[in-house]
Design an enzyme around this catalytic site. Structure first.
Site, mmCIF file in Angstrom:
data_model
loop_
_atom_site.group_PDB
_atom_site.id
_atom_site.type_symbol
_atom_site.label_atom_id
_atom_site.label_comp_id
_atom_site.label_asym_id
_atom_site.label_seq_id
_atom_site.Cartn_x
_atom_site.Cartn_y
_atom_site.Cartn_z
ATOM 1 N N HIS A 131 1.448 26.594 10.453
ATOM 2 C CA HIS A 131 2.727 27.252 10.679
ATOM 3 C C HIS A 131 3.406 26.790 11.967
ATOM 4 C CE1 HIS A 131 1.270 29.820 13.986
ATOM 5 N NE2 HIS A 131 0.110 29.770 13.343
ATOM 6 N N GLY A 185 0.768 -1.232 0.000
ATOM 7 C CA GLY A 185 0.000 0.000 0.000
ATOM 8 C C GLY A 185 0.803 1.289 0.000
ATOM 9 N N HIS A 186 1.574 1.530 1.065
ATOM 10 C CA HIS A 186 2.313 2.783 1.144
ATOM 11 C C HIS A 186 3.383 2.867 0.065
ATOM 12 C CE1 HIS A 186 4.059 6.377 2.701
ATOM 13 N NE2 HIS A 186 5.166 5.787 3.104
ATOM 14 N N GLY A 219 4.455 1.592 6.019
ATOM 15 C CA GLY A 219 3.651 2.479 6.836
ATOM 16 C C GLY A 219 3.926 2.385 8.322
#
Length: 206
Positions: free
Chosen positions: A134, A11-12, A67
């Site tokens: 930020h 998957g990842h 993952g």
């Protein structure tokens, strides 16, 4: 152009490969995977097992497409010790602000936003459609799942995992090695390692 080797073809790893293809920075892209039943992914070849990586380090950039934070961290530390070239991958449809620092092995997926002056450690996953506002500090080997939203001045400790759709309010710190459940809302500092779920989040497991 160098070649790219991705450790992990599931998957990842697939999403990393998809991002790498769109970046068009590498002469070729290949995988290592310990599942002998996987021969190709996205039309790209699996050329060996994880243990074969040492054979490729001199001519490939190498990134870990796993993952699991602990496994990814251990593999990347091994690569670092062997002197591998470990890239940063940033999907072309993501937005990265000014004075953002991204550590080696970190991947930023499609639709993610990282606003100015945030620092992302090495081996992190900033997944699809997540936002980091930020002045965040994301330590090494953190997984920010799809749709996670971090307000300003958030700190996430090493190895923590933030589940899909979770939200962290501004000026919050999360200790290392925490798991934040899907959709959880964090409105106060998390100072004890564990699993947290709910709105607002509460600790349910050590």
């Amino acid at each position: 152009m160098k070649k790219l080797l991705i450790i992990g073809a599931s998957g990842h790893g697939k999403v990393i490969a998809d991002t790498a293809l769109k970046l068009n920075k590498w002469e070729s892209i290949s995988f290592l995977d310990d599942d002998e039943n996987i021969k190709t992914t996205l039309g790209l070849k699996v050329v060996g097992k994880t243990s074969d990586v040492i054979k490729y380090i001199d001519v490939y950039d190498v990134i870990v497409g796993v993952g699991n934070n602990n496994i990814r961290g251990n593999l990347q530390k091994f690569l670092e010790d062997k002197g591998a070239s470990i890239p940063v991958l940033i999907h072309p449809n993501s937005i990265i602000g000014e004075e953002v620092i991204l550590g080696a092995g970190t991947v930023v997926m499609a639709g993610a936003v990282i606003n100015c002056c945030s620092r992302i450690g090495k081996g992190c996953i900033v997944n699809t459609g997540s936002t980091i506002d930020h002045d965040n500090i994301i330590e090494d080997f953190v997984h920010i799942s799809p749709g996670v939203h971090l307000a300003g001045t958030v700190k996430v400790g090493k190895g923590s995992w933030l589940g899909i759709g979770s939200i962290v309010s501004n000026n919050i710190s999360i200790v290392s090695n925490c798991k934040i459940g899907a959709g959880a809302v964090i409105i106060k500092d998390i100072v004890e390692t564990g699993t947290y779920v709910g709105m607002p989040a509460r600790r349910v497991y050590s």
